[in-house]
Design a protein around this motif. Structure first.
Motif, PDB file in Angstrom:
ATOM      1  N   MET A  91       0.842  -1.191   0.000  1.00  0.00           N
ATOM      2  CA  MET A  91       0.000   0.000   0.000  1.00  0.00           C
ATOM      3  C   MET A  91       0.880   1.245   0.000  1.00  0.00           C
ATOM      4  O   MET A  91       1.881   1.314   0.703  1.00  0.00           O
ATOM      5  N   ALA A  92       0.498   2.224  -0.773  1.00  0.00           N
ATOM      6  CA  ALA A  92       1.235   3.483  -0.821  1.00  0.00           C
ATOM      7  C   ALA A  92       0.777   4.390   0.317  1.00  0.00           C
ATOM      8  O   ALA A  92       0.115   3.965   1.246  1.00  0.00           O
TER       9      ALA A  92
ATOM     10  N   LEU B  19      -8.014   7.722   0.360  1.00  0.00           N
ATOM     11  CA  LEU B  19      -7.923   7.968   1.789  1.00  0.00           C
ATOM     12  C   LEU B  19      -6.467   8.167   2.190  1.00  0.00           C
ATOM     13  O   LEU B  19      -5.642   7.270   2.013  1.00  0.00           O
ATOM     14  N   ASP B  20      -6.178   9.333   2.738  1.00  0.00           N
ATOM     15  CA  ASP B  20      -4.864   9.560   3.324  1.00  0.00           C
ATOM     16  C   ASP B  20      -4.919   9.062   4.773  1.00  0.00           C
ATOM     17  O   ASP B  20      -5.869   8.367   5.174  1.00  0.00           O
ATOM     18  N   GLY B  21      -3.920   9.410   5.563  1.00  0.00           N
ATOM     19  CA  GLY B  21      -3.920   8.942   6.940  1.00  0.00           C
ATOM     20  C   GLY B  21      -5.154   9.369   7.705  1.00  0.00           C
ATOM     21  O   GLY B  21      -5.763   8.577   8.441  1.00  0.00           O
ATOM     22  N   ALA B  22      -5.563  10.623   7.525  1.00  0.00           N
ATOM     23  CA  ALA B  22      -6.753  11.129   8.212  1.00  0.00           C
ATOM     24  C   ALA B  22      -8.014  10.411   7.737  1.00  0.00           C
ATOM     25  O   ALA B  22      -8.928  10.142   8.525  1.00  0.00           O
ATOM     26  N   GLY B  23      -8.062  10.074   6.450  1.00  0.00           N
ATOM     27  CA  GLY B  23      -9.210   9.354   5.917  1.00  0.00           C
ATOM     28  C   GLY B  23      -9.318   7.953   6.489  1.00  0.00           C
ATOM     29  O   GLY B  23     -10.409   7.481   6.829  1.00  0.00           O
TER      30      GLY B  23
ATOM     31  N   ALA C  55      -4.362   9.297  16.562  1.00  0.00           N
ATOM     32  CA  ALA C  55      -3.105   9.863  17.048  1.00  0.00           C
ATOM     33  C   ALA C  55      -2.046   9.849  15.951  1.00  0.00           C
ATOM     34  O   ALA C  55      -1.310  10.828  15.755  1.00  0.00           O
ATOM     35  N   ALA C  56      -1.967   8.731  15.209  1.00  0.00           N
ATOM     36  CA  ALA C  56      -0.990   8.637  14.125  1.00  0.00           C
ATOM     37  C   ALA C  56      -1.296   9.638  13.022  1.00  0.00           C
ATOM     38  O   ALA C  56      -0.396  10.297  12.489  1.00  0.00           O
ATOM     39  N   ALA C  57      -2.580   9.771  12.677  1.00  0.00           N
ATOM     40  CA  ALA C  57      -2.966  10.728  11.634  1.00  0.00           C
ATOM     41  C   ALA C  57      -2.656  12.158  12.059  1.00  0.00           C
ATOM     42  O   ALA C  57      -2.218  12.976  11.243  1.00  0.00           O
ATOM     43  N   ALA C  58      -2.873  12.461  13.330  1.00  0.00           N
ATOM     44  CA  ALA C  58      -2.579  13.801  13.832  1.00  0.00           C
ATOM     45  C   ALA C  58      -1.092  14.125  13.742  1.00  0.00           C
ATOM     46  O   ALA C  58      -0.712  15.294  13.604  1.00  0.00           O
ATOM     47  N   ASP C  59      -0.270  13.082  13.784  1.00  0.00           N
ATOM     48  CA  ASP C  59       1.183  13.263  13.653  1.00  0.00           C
ATOM     49  C   ASP C  59       1.636  13.300  12.199  1.00  0.00           C
ATOM     50  O   ASP C  59       2.835  13.359  11.916  1.00  0.00           O
TER      51      ASP C  59
ATOM     52  N   GLN D 271      -0.820   3.860   5.240  1.00  0.00           N
ATOM     53  CA  GLN D 271      -0.220   2.612   5.691  1.00  0.00           C
ATOM     54  C   GLN D 271       0.183   2.692   7.155  1.00  0.00           C
ATOM     55  O   GLN D 271      -0.057   1.770   7.943  1.00  0.00           O
ATOM     56  N   ALA D 272       0.814   3.786   7.539  1.00  0.00           N
ATOM     57  CA  ALA D 272       1.271   3.938   8.922  1.00  0.00           C
ATOM     58  C   ALA D 272       0.093   4.017   9.890  1.00  0.00           C
ATOM     59  O   ALA D 272       0.159   3.490  11.007  1.00  0.00           O
ATOM     60  N   VAL D 273      -0.979   4.660   9.473  1.00  0.00           N
ATOM     61  CA  VAL D 273      -2.165   4.747  10.323  1.00  0.00           C
ATOM     62  C   VAL D 273      -2.775   3.357  10.518  1.00  0.00           C
ATOM     63  O   VAL D 273      -3.140   2.971  11.641  1.00  0.00           O
ATOM     64  N   LEU D 274      -2.890   2.598   9.441  1.00  0.00           N
ATOM     65  CA  LEU D 274      -3.419   1.238   9.566  1.00  0.00           C
ATOM     66  C   LEU D 274      -2.523   0.373  10.443  1.00  0.00           C
ATOM     67  O   LEU D 274      -3.004  -0.426  11.252  1.00  0.00           O
ATOM     68  N   SER D 275      -1.215   0.527  10.305  1.00  0.00           N
ATOM     69  CA  SER D 275      -0.278  -0.251  11.121  1.00  0.00           C
ATOM     70  C   SER D 275      -0.434   0.089  12.600  1.00  0.00           C
ATOM     71  O   SER D 275      -0.415  -0.792  13.455  1.00  0.00           O
ATOM     72  N   ALA D 276      -0.584   1.386  12.893  1.00  0.00           N
ATOM     73  CA  ALA D 276      -0.785   1.805  14.280  1.00  0.00           C
ATOM     74  C   ALA D 276      -2.090   1.237  14.831  1.00  0.00           C
ATOM     75  O   ALA D 276      -2.151   0.765  15.976  1.00  0.00           O
ATOM     76  N   ALA D 277      -3.131   1.279  14.016  1.00  0.00           N
ATOM     77  CA  ALA D 277      -4.424   0.752  14.434  1.00  0.00           C
ATOM     78  C   ALA D 277      -4.355  -0.756  14.663  1.00  0.00           C
ATOM     79  O   ALA D 277      -4.908  -1.273  15.642  1.00  0.00           O
TER      80      ALA D 277
END
Length: 206
Positions: A1-2, A102-106, A144-148, A153-159
């Motif tokens: 995922m990009a 969808l970006d991180g916030a999405g 929290a990850a999206a706010a940073d 991909q990083a948001v999904l990984s954090a979740a």
């Protein structure tokens, strides 16, 4: 995922979920046999197999993909899991309505919508030993990850990491909802199967 979850990447993620659920069917069944009806693994495999069959069509955006998942799960998954997961994907899709990607916030918005949908549909709270114990920390970690400034991909990984931890933390809990609640203290030491499958769903994109 990009860095973003476009329509094609959303389809790929859902396909990955189907593969992971099929691979983990017996594990989920074993968990559910201990404190539930013993059908969670089979029901989830059947539901996501049906979802996968519908992924060859054309989709306008991630919302349409996610809504297709929702309606398919509601119509094919038995027990409580169908309505709960169907609601998760439906409310999550509504939270990203109109977005081409969808970006991180999405992604965080999708997960929060899903978590709130499951909580409302199941009338469960954190600590009840249900899938809510995975969805709520996942939503908090995603936000929290999206706010940073994290990407999709990083948001999904954090979740996913938060969901796995949440699932693990259901083991010492006395269930207050669902069939497991009938067992009282005998449910202690056993992981909630819905929380575990939630962790698999969110982790499938990793």
């Amino acid at each position: 995922m990009a860095g973003v979850l476009d329509t094609a990447a959303t389809v790929s993620w859902i396909r990955a979920i189907g593969a992971v659920i099929a691979e983990q069917e017996q594990h989920l069944t074993t968990l559910d046999r201990t404190i539930g009806d013993g059908d969670h693994g089979a029901n989830m495999r059947r539901g996501f197999a049906a979802v996968t069959e519908k992924l060859d069509g054309e989709f306008a955006d991630p919302e349409e993909v996610l809504k297709t998942v929702a309606t398919t799960l509601i119509s094919t998954v038995g027990g409580a899991s169908g309505p709960l997961y169907g609601t998760a994907f439906l409310k999550g899709s509504m939270a990203v309505k109109g977005r081409a990607e969808l970006d991180g916030a999405g992604v965080a918005a999708f997960i929060r919508g899903a978590a709130d949908g499951v909580k409302a549909r199941g009338k469960a709270e954190a600590g009840d030993k249900t899938m809510v114990d995975a969805w709520l920390p996942a939503a908090e970690a995603a936000e929290a990850a999206a706010a940073d400034g994290a990407d999709a991909q990083a948001v999904l990984s954090a979740a996913a990491a938060a969901a796995r931890k949440g699932a693990e933390e259901t083991e010492p809990i006395v269930a207050r909802k669902g069939r497991a609640s009938y067992l009282g203290e005998r449910a202690i030491g056993h992981r909630d199967p819905g929380a575990e499958s939630t962790a698999f769903i969110l982790g499938a994109a990793e």
